[in-house]
Design an enzyme around this catalytic site. Structure first.
Site, PDB file in Angstrom:
ATOM      1  N   ASN A  52     -27.325  67.669   6.264  1.00 54.74           N
ATOM      2  CA  ASN A  52     -25.791  67.302   7.093  1.00 54.74           C
ATOM      3  C   ASN A  52     -25.369  66.028   5.975  1.00 54.74           C
ATOM      4  O   ASN A  52     -26.271  65.396   5.322  1.00 54.74           O
ATOM      5  CB  ASN A  52     -26.077  66.989   8.525  1.00 54.74           C
ATOM      6  CG  ASN A  52     -26.839  65.589   8.856  1.00 54.74           C
ATOM      7  OD1 ASN A  52     -28.174  65.548   8.138  1.00 54.74           O
ATOM      8  ND2 ASN A  52     -26.724  64.964   9.691  1.00 54.74           N
ATOM      9  N   ILE A  53     -24.144  66.147   6.029  1.00 54.97           N
ATOM     10  CA  ILE A  53     -23.330  64.887   5.053  1.00 54.97           C
ATOM     11  C   ILE A  53     -22.128  64.581   5.944  1.00 54.97           C
ATOM     12  O   ILE A  53     -21.236  65.331   6.235  1.00 54.97           O
ATOM     13  CB  ILE A  53     -22.812  65.696   3.899  1.00 54.97           C
ATOM     14  CG1 ILE A  53     -24.119  66.549   3.048  1.00 54.97           C
ATOM     15  CG2 ILE A  53     -22.244  64.724   2.946  1.00 54.97           C
ATOM     16  CD1 ILE A  53     -23.744  67.493   2.015  1.00 54.97           C
ATOM     17  N   GLU A  54     -21.940  63.264   6.264  1.00 52.32           N
ATOM     18  CA  GLU A  54     -21.327  62.751   7.154  1.00 52.32           C
ATOM     19  C   GLU A  54     -20.135  61.920   6.220  1.00 52.32           C
ATOM     20  O   GLU A  54     -20.367  61.767   4.949  1.00 52.32           O
ATOM     21  CB  GLU A  54     -21.849  61.615   8.075  1.00 52.32           C
ATOM     22  CG  GLU A  54     -22.959  62.318   8.934  1.00 52.32           C
ATOM     23  CD  GLU A  54     -23.485  61.464   9.820  1.00 52.32           C
ATOM     24  OE1 GLU A  54     -24.177  61.739  10.908  1.00 52.32           O
ATOM     25  OE2 GLU A  54     -23.413  60.018   9.683  1.00 52.32           O
ATOM     26  N   CYS A  78     -22.362  70.102   8.704  1.00 50.91           N
ATOM     27  CA  CYS A  78     -23.856  70.358   9.111  1.00 50.91           C
ATOM     28  C   CYS A  78     -24.479  70.973   8.194  1.00 50.91           C
ATOM     29  O   CYS A  78     -24.215  71.641   7.168  1.00 50.91           O
ATOM     30  CB  CYS A  78     -23.748  71.072  10.360  1.00 50.91           C
ATOM     31  SG  CYS A  78     -22.575  70.628  11.796  1.00 50.91           S
ATOM     32  N   GLU A 100     -26.639  73.328   8.518  1.00 45.01           N
ATOM     33  CA  GLU A 100     -26.775  74.899   8.573  1.00 45.01           C
ATOM     34  C   GLU A 100     -25.640  75.652   7.683  1.00 45.01           C
ATOM     35  O   GLU A 100     -25.854  76.373   6.557  1.00 45.01           O
ATOM     36  CB  GLU A 100     -26.768  75.371   9.732  1.00 45.01           C
ATOM     37  CG  GLU A 100     -27.803  74.912  10.765  1.00 45.01           C
ATOM     38  CD  GLU A 100     -27.438  73.478  11.584  1.00 45.01           C
ATOM     39  OE1 GLU A 100     -27.872  73.483  12.784  1.00 45.01           O
ATOM     40  OE2 GLU A 100     -26.540  72.746  10.985  1.00 45.01           O
ATOM     41  N   CYS A 118     -24.758  73.781  16.224  1.00 42.76           N
ATOM     42  CA  CYS A 118     -23.644  73.640  16.814  1.00 42.76           C
ATOM     43  C   CYS A 118     -22.680  74.687  17.054  1.00 42.76           C
ATOM     44  O   CYS A 118     -22.938  75.752  16.295  1.00 42.76           O
ATOM     45  CB  CYS A 118     -22.714  72.126  16.525  1.00 42.76           C
ATOM     46  SG  CYS A 118     -21.943  72.849  14.784  1.00 42.76           S
ATOM     47  N   CYS A 173     -21.200  75.864  13.552  1.00 35.80           N
ATOM     48  CA  CYS A 173     -22.213  76.707  12.556  1.00 35.80           C
ATOM     49  C   CYS A 173     -22.477  77.804  13.348  1.00 35.80           C
ATOM     50  O   CYS A 173     -22.827  78.803  12.620  1.00 35.80           O
ATOM     51  CB  CYS A 173     -23.519  75.778  12.736  1.00 35.80           C
ATOM     52  SG  CYS A 173     -23.323  74.084  11.773  1.00 35.80           S
TER      53      CYS A 173
END
Length: 135
Positions: free
Chosen positions: A49-51, A60, A62, A93, A96
């Site tokens: 995940n990369i925010e 996300c 995935e 989620c 995804c």
């Protein structure tokens, strides 16, 4: 938590997802996630995940894994592993699940954490997907 036995290939996929988690950029949620997807040809693609401080731009693990594979010309998937350190197993989620439905069809998914893992199918998580057939 019910623990289902997974085979060696799936254990290796979980290992790759756990490894990918180490690259997570999650300074806001502090919820690091790693994913690894195996294509039908046997290649494995990882994602984390990369925010972003503009939360809507966050992606996300995935989707990163699937998009990495697609960007390399791989579009036929066999299995996906998701690893977190959360107490409870963490399913994908809704966004995804939709992407997995688009690119992966009936996919084996392994949810994993330090306490164990569970193997299930995408159709169990998304029984009535919106897909190409609906267009």
């Amino acid at each position: 938590m019910a623990r289902k036995v997974i085979d060696e290939d799936m254990k290796e996929l979980v290992k790759k997802a756990r490894e990918a988690r180490g690259n997570s950029y999650s300074p806001y949620s502090r919820f690091a996630v790693g994913a690894a997807v195996r294509t039908s040809s046997g290649r494995v693609f990882q994602g984390c995940n990369i925010e972003s401080c503009s939360y809507g731009l966050t992606i996300c693990a995935e989707r990163v894994a699937v998009f990495n594979a697609v960007s390399e010309g791989e579009c036929d998937f066999a299995a996906l592993a998701i690893f977190t350190e959360a107490k409870d197993l963490t399913p994908p989620c809704g966004a995804c699940r939709q992407v997995l439905s688009e690119f992966c069809g009936e996919l084996v998914i392994i949810l994993a954490n330090p306490g164990g893992e569970k193997k299930l199918k995408l159709s169990e998580l998304l029984p009535l997907p919106f897909n190409k057939r609906n267009l």
